[in-house]
Scaffold this motif. Structure first.
Motif, PDB file in Angstrom:
ATOM      1  N   TRP A  16      43.804  45.967  43.711  1.00  0.00           N
ATOM      2  CA  TRP A  16      42.518  46.300  43.105  1.00  0.00           C
ATOM      3  C   TRP A  16      41.717  47.164  44.075  1.00  0.00           C
ATOM      4  O   TRP A  16      40.535  46.951  44.290  1.00  0.00           O
ATOM      5  N   THR A  17      42.383  48.139  44.668  1.00  0.00           N
ATOM      6  CA  THR A  17      41.772  48.943  45.735  1.00  0.00           C
ATOM      7  C   THR A  17      40.441  49.544  45.305  1.00  0.00           C
ATOM      8  O   THR A  17      39.486  49.608  46.092  1.00  0.00           O
ATOM      9  N   ASN A  30      32.354  38.332  63.346  1.00  0.00           N
ATOM     10  CA  ASN A  30      33.011  39.414  64.115  1.00  0.00           C
ATOM     11  C   ASN A  30      33.874  40.317  63.248  1.00  0.00           C
ATOM     12  O   ASN A  30      34.840  40.921  63.721  1.00  0.00           O
ATOM     13  N   GLY A  31      33.552  40.405  61.962  1.00  0.00           N
ATOM     14  CA  GLY A  31      34.275  41.306  61.073  1.00  0.00           C
ATOM     15  C   GLY A  31      35.476  40.689  60.399  1.00  0.00           C
ATOM     16  O   GLY A  31      36.089  41.315  59.534  1.00  0.00           O
ATOM     17  N   LEU A  32      35.838  39.470  60.798  1.00  0.00           N
ATOM     18  CA  LEU A  32      37.029  38.843  60.210  1.00  0.00           C
ATOM     19  C   LEU A  32      36.859  38.621  58.718  1.00  0.00           C
ATOM     20  O   LEU A  32      37.801  38.800  57.939  1.00  0.00           O
ATOM     21  N   ASP A  33      35.642  38.242  58.294  1.00  0.00           N
ATOM     22  CA  ASP A  33      35.410  37.973  56.881  1.00  0.00           C
ATOM     23  C   ASP A  33      35.600  39.224  56.038  1.00  0.00           C
ATOM     24  O   ASP A  33      36.265  39.209  55.001  1.00  0.00           O
ATOM     25  N   LEU A  34      35.024  40.346  56.494  1.00  0.00           N
ATOM     26  CA  LEU A  34      35.133  41.603  55.751  1.00  0.00           C
ATOM     27  C   LEU A  34      36.577  42.095  55.739  1.00  0.00           C
ATOM     28  O   LEU A  34      37.085  42.537  54.705  1.00  0.00           O
ATOM     29  N   ALA A  35      37.246  42.000  56.893  1.00  0.00           N
ATOM     30  CA  ALA A  35      38.645  42.436  56.983  1.00  0.00           C
ATOM     31  C   ALA A  35      39.531  41.613  56.049  1.00  0.00           C
ATOM     32  O   ALA A  35      40.398  42.156  55.346  1.00  0.00           O
ATOM     33  N   GLN A  36      39.316  40.302  56.037  1.00  0.00           N
ATOM     34  CA  GLN A  36      40.130  39.435  55.179  1.00  0.00           C
ATOM     35  C   GLN A  36      39.880  39.727  53.702  1.00  0.00           C
ATOM     36  O   GLN A  36      40.812  39.758  52.892  1.00  0.00           O
ATOM     37  N   TRP A  37      38.612  39.958  53.358  1.00  0.00           N
ATOM     38  CA  TRP A  37      38.289  40.252  51.955  1.00  0.00           C
ATOM     39  C   TRP A  37      38.942  41.560  51.506  1.00  0.00           C
ATOM     40  O   TRP A  37      39.554  41.626  50.439  1.00  0.00           O
ATOM     41  N   VAL A  38      38.820  42.604  52.337  1.00  0.00           N
ATOM     42  CA  VAL A  38      39.413  43.901  51.980  1.00  0.00           C
ATOM     43  C   VAL A  38      40.924  43.770  51.864  1.00  0.00           C
ATOM     44  O   VAL A  38      41.533  44.272  50.902  1.00  0.00           O
ATOM     45  N   ASN A  39      41.550  43.084  52.809  1.00  0.00           N
ATOM     46  CA  ASN A  39      43.009  42.914  52.753  1.00  0.00           C
ATOM     47  C   ASN A  39      43.441  42.183  51.478  1.00  0.00           C
ATOM     48  O   ASN A  39      44.444  42.536  50.856  1.00  0.00           O
ATOM     49  N   SER A  40      42.663  41.167  51.085  1.00  0.00           N
ATOM     50  CA  SER A  40      43.025  40.407  49.886  1.00  0.00           C
ATOM     51  C   SER A  40      42.887  41.259  48.626  1.00  0.00           C
ATOM     52  O   SER A  40      43.728  41.193  47.722  1.00  0.00           O
ATOM     53  N   VAL A  41      41.838  42.072  48.564  1.00  0.00           N
ATOM     54  CA  VAL A  41      41.640  42.939  47.398  1.00  0.00           C
ATOM     55  C   VAL A  41      42.737  43.990  47.308  1.00  0.00           C
ATOM     56  O   VAL A  41      43.289  44.251  46.233  1.00  0.00           O
TER      57      VAL A  41
END
Length: 575
Positions: free
Chosen positions: A512-513, A496-507
Motif C-alpha cells: 500500500w505504498t 528515535n524514529g523506530l515507530d515511523l520506520a516500522q509503520w512505513v515498512n509495514s505499509v
C-alpha cells in the motif's frame, strides 16, 4: 494565479528586454498587466503544476535588443530556469540576480552582455548550470566554488581575466573557459577536461595545455632570517606574559570556592528580566576555582568577536527547549544580534578532548552546516554558541505552524538534497577523526534567512551505544533516512524514529505504498514515481543491518540524481 505585484514586475522585465513590435503583436504573446502569466498564455512562460508561480522563462532567438532587468525579474522568487539565448541583449548583469533565490539554470549565451559577473551570483546556492558563453564579459570571476552544486559552467569566448577559481572539477559535467584572458595555473587535478576547455588563454599553464607553469624559487636571505627571528622572539614574549597573567589570576581565584548560583527568574514570556542572569550560567568550580573563559572561534558574526563569558551570563535568555542531553536558549547580548546557546550536561569527555573536537569541526566548513561561533567547557557542562536562525526548523515547518508557507514537493526534495550533501561533505572530511553528527533529527535541520537548509549541532554528541561505535557514521545514515520518511509522510517521529520506520515498512510490505505519502503532496500532484524513488532511498538508509546501509555519499548522489530528474521534467527540454 500569480501575485499582481509579481505580474507587473514581469511586464517591466519584458519591456526592458526590448521585444520587437512584430513579436508583441503575435497571438498568445501575453506579457501585459491585463492577463495572468499562469492562467493565461504568456510566450515562453511555464508555471508550477498549481498555476500559482512562474518557474521557467525561455525567450530564445527573439531579436531582443534591450537589457536584462534582474531587479524586476527576481520579484518572481520561485523562478528556476531563465534562458535568453541568441538575442542581442546588452548591458551588465546586475547584483540583483541574487534575489532569484531558487534559480537553477541560467542560459545567456549569444548576446552582448558586458562588464564582470557580480559577486552576488555566488549566493545562488541552487544553481546547477550556467552558460554565459559568447558575450563580451570581462573582469575576474567571483568565488564560484561557493556554488557547491554546480554541474555546468560555460564561459568561452568572452574577455574574462584573472586566475581560474578552484571549481569542484570532480562534480562538473560540462566546463569551457576557452578564448578568454585567464592567467596562472589550471587548478583542475582530475583530468576530466582536456585542452579544448582551456585553449585561447595565452597566459594559462598546466598539463592540459602541455605548458609547464614556472616554479617560484624561495630566496633565503638575511632579511628573512631576521624577520622570522623577530617573530620567534615576539612569540616568546607573548608566552611569558600569558603565563604570568595566568599565575596571577590563579592566585586570585584560589580563595573562591564557587560562583554564586544564578537566579532562574524567567518572566511569563520566557525571557529573563534585566536583574536576573540566564539559567545556563555556570556554577561549577574546578580545582578550587572557576574557569570562565569563552573560546571564540573564527566567527562570521561580528558581534561575537571579542565577546566575554560574562557577556553571555548578563544577557537575557529565553528557554527554547529541553532535551535528553541538555537545553537550548535564545540569548540577546548587548550587541543586539540574537544567538543560540546549547547547554550540554553530563557529557563524559575531557576538556582537552572537547577542545580538540570543537577546533577540528571548526576547520571543516560547508555553507549548509551551521558553524559553532564560540564555546565554553567546564567539568559539569559545556556551552556552545550559534547564530540564531529566525526561520526555525524542519520540524516546525512539517509539524508546527507553517505561517502560510507552502511546503511543496520541490521544497522537500531541496531539503533532502541539501542536507544529504552537507552530511556527505562532513563525513568525508571527518571520517578519520571519527566525528559523525550523532544527533540528526528534523529539529536540527534549520532554515537561514533565505530559507536555505542549514544543519546544526554537528558533532555535539558522542554515540552512546558502544556496540555500534565502530561505525558511528552508519547511525547518521539511519537518522537521515528517518528525516526522509518525515518529509515523505508528514508524520512526526517518536521513539528515535523506530515507530515511523516500522509503520512505513509495514505499509510497504502490504503493498500500500501510496498510503505512505503526505496527503498534501498527493493533492499538489507531486510526481509519484520520484516520491517512490526517494522512499526507496529512505528504506535503504533505515535497513536493520547497518553494514547493508549505503554511505551518506552514495545517498547524496542518489538524491542529487533524483533532483536533477525533477528539474529535467520541469524544463521538459534543456533549453
Amino acid at each position: 494565479m500569480e501575485d499582481d505585484d509579481v505580474r507587473d514586475a514581469l511586464v517591466d522585465f519584458m519591456n526592458a528586454l526590448g521585444p520587437p513590435r512584430t513579436i508583441q503583436n503575435t497571438t498568445n504573446w501575453g506579457w501585459n498587466t491585463s492577463s495572468d502569466p499562469c492562467t493565461n498564455t504568456w510566450h515562453g512562460v511555464t508555471c508550477d503544476t498549481g498555476n500559482k508561480t512562474v518557474q521557467k522563462i525561455v525567450l530564445e532567438k527573439l531579436s531582443l535588443t534591450g537589457t536584462l532587468d534582474f531587479e524586476s525579474l527576481c520579484e518572481e522568487t520561485s523562478l528556476l530556469v531563465l534562458s535568453l539565448k541568441f538575442n542581442n541583449l546588452t548591458g551588465d548583469l546586475s547584483p540583483e540576480i541574487s534575489n532569484c533565490k531558487k534559480l537553477r539554470h541560467l542560459y545567456l549565451t549569444g548576446n552582448h552582455f558586458s562588464g564582470s559577473l557580480p559577486d552576488s551570483l555566488t549566493g545562488l546556492a541552487d544553481l546547477k548550470r550556467i552558460d554565459i558563453s559568447n558575450n563580451e564579459l570581462d573582469g575576474k570571476l567571483p568565488d564560484m566554488p561557493r556554488i557547491t552544486g554546480l554541474l555546468s559552467f560555460l564561459a568561452q569566448n568572452n574577455r574574462l581575466t584573472g586566475q581560474l577559481p578552484n571549481f569542484n572539477y570532480h562534480q562538473l559535467q560540462d566546463f569551457d573557459v576557452s578564448n578568454n584572458d585567464f592567467s596562472g595555473p589550471i587548478p583542475d587535478d582530475t583530468g576530466n577536461f582536456g585542452a579544448n576547455s582551456f585553449l585561447g588563454n595565452p597566459n594559462l599553464c598546466g598539463k592540459e595545455l602541455q605548458k609547464a607553469c614556472p616554479v617560484k624559487k624561495r630566496k633565503k636571505n638575511l632579511n628573512n632570517i631576521l624577520m622570522y627571528s623577530g617573530y620567534a622572539i615576539l612569540g616568546l614574549i607573548v608566552l611569558v606574559l600569558v603565563s604570568l597573567l595566568f599565575l596571577k589570576r590563579k592566585g586570585k581565584h584560589e580563595d573562591t570556592k564557587s560562583v554564586d548560583s544564578v537566579k532562574k527568574g524567567v518572566n511569563d514570556s520566557g525571557i529573563s528580566s534585566g536583574k536576573n542572569r540566564s539559567e545556563f550560567s555556570i556554577t561549577s568550580a574546578e580545582n578550587g576555582g572557576v574557569s570562565a573563559s569563552l573560546v571564540v572561534l573564527s566567527s562570521p558574526v561580528e558581534a561575537v568577536n571579542g565577546m566575554r563569558f560574562e557577556d553571555l551570563l548578563r544577557a537575557p535568555a529565553e528557554l527554547m527547549g529541553r532535551g535528553k542531553h541538555g537545553s537550548l536558549y535564545k540569548v540577546i547580548p548587548s550587541g543586539g544580534i540574537p544567538l543560540v546557546v546549547k547547554r550540554i550536561k553530563d557529557w563524559d569527555i575531557s576538556r582537552d578532548e572537547f577542545k580538540k573536537r570543537m577546533q577540528r569541526i571548526d576547520q571543516v566548513k560547508h555553507p549548509k552546516v551551521l558553524p559553532v561561533v564560540a564555546y565554553y567547557c567546564s567539568k559539569q557542562e559545556k556551552l556552545l554558541v550559534y547564530e540564531f536562525q529566525q526561520n526555525g526548523s524542519l520540524f516546525n515547518l512539517l509539524h508546527g505552524s507553517q505561517n502560510g508557507q507552502h511546503f511543496d514537493w520541490g521544497s522537500r526534495l531541496n531539503v533532502a538534497c541539501g542536507t544529504a550533501e552537507a552530511l556527505a561533505f562532513m563525513h568525508a572530511e571527518l571520517q578519520n577523526d571519527g566525528i559523525a553528527h550523532g544527533n540528526i533529527k528534523s529539529s536540527n535541520i534549520l532554515f537561514t534567512q533565505d530559507m536555505e537548509v542549514c544543519v546544526s549541532e554537528y558533532g555535539l554528541m558522542v554515540v552512546e551505544d558502544s556496540s555500534q561505535n565502530s561505525n558511528v557514521f552508519n547511525l547518521d545514515v539511519y537518522a537521515f533516512g528517518v528525516i526522509l520518511l518525515e518529509l515523505l509522510t508528514g508524520k512526526p517521529v517518536q521513539s528515535n524514529g523506530l515507530d515511523l520506520a516500522q509503520w512505513v515498512n509495514s505499509v510497504v510490505k502490504e503493498e500500500w505504498t501510496g498510503e505512505v505519502f503526505d496527503k498534501k503532496l498527493v493533492v499538489e500532484g507531486a510526481n509519484e514515481e520520484r516520491m517512490v524513488a526517494l522512499l526507496q532511498i529512505a528504506l535503504k538508509c533505515i535497513n536493520g543491518s547497518p553494514d547493508v546501509r549505503p554511505g551518506i555519499g552514495q545517498v547524496a548522489a542518489m538524491i542529487v540524481s533524483l533532483k536533477e530528474e525533477e528539474e529535467r521534467s520541469m524544463v521538459s527540454s534543456d533549453p
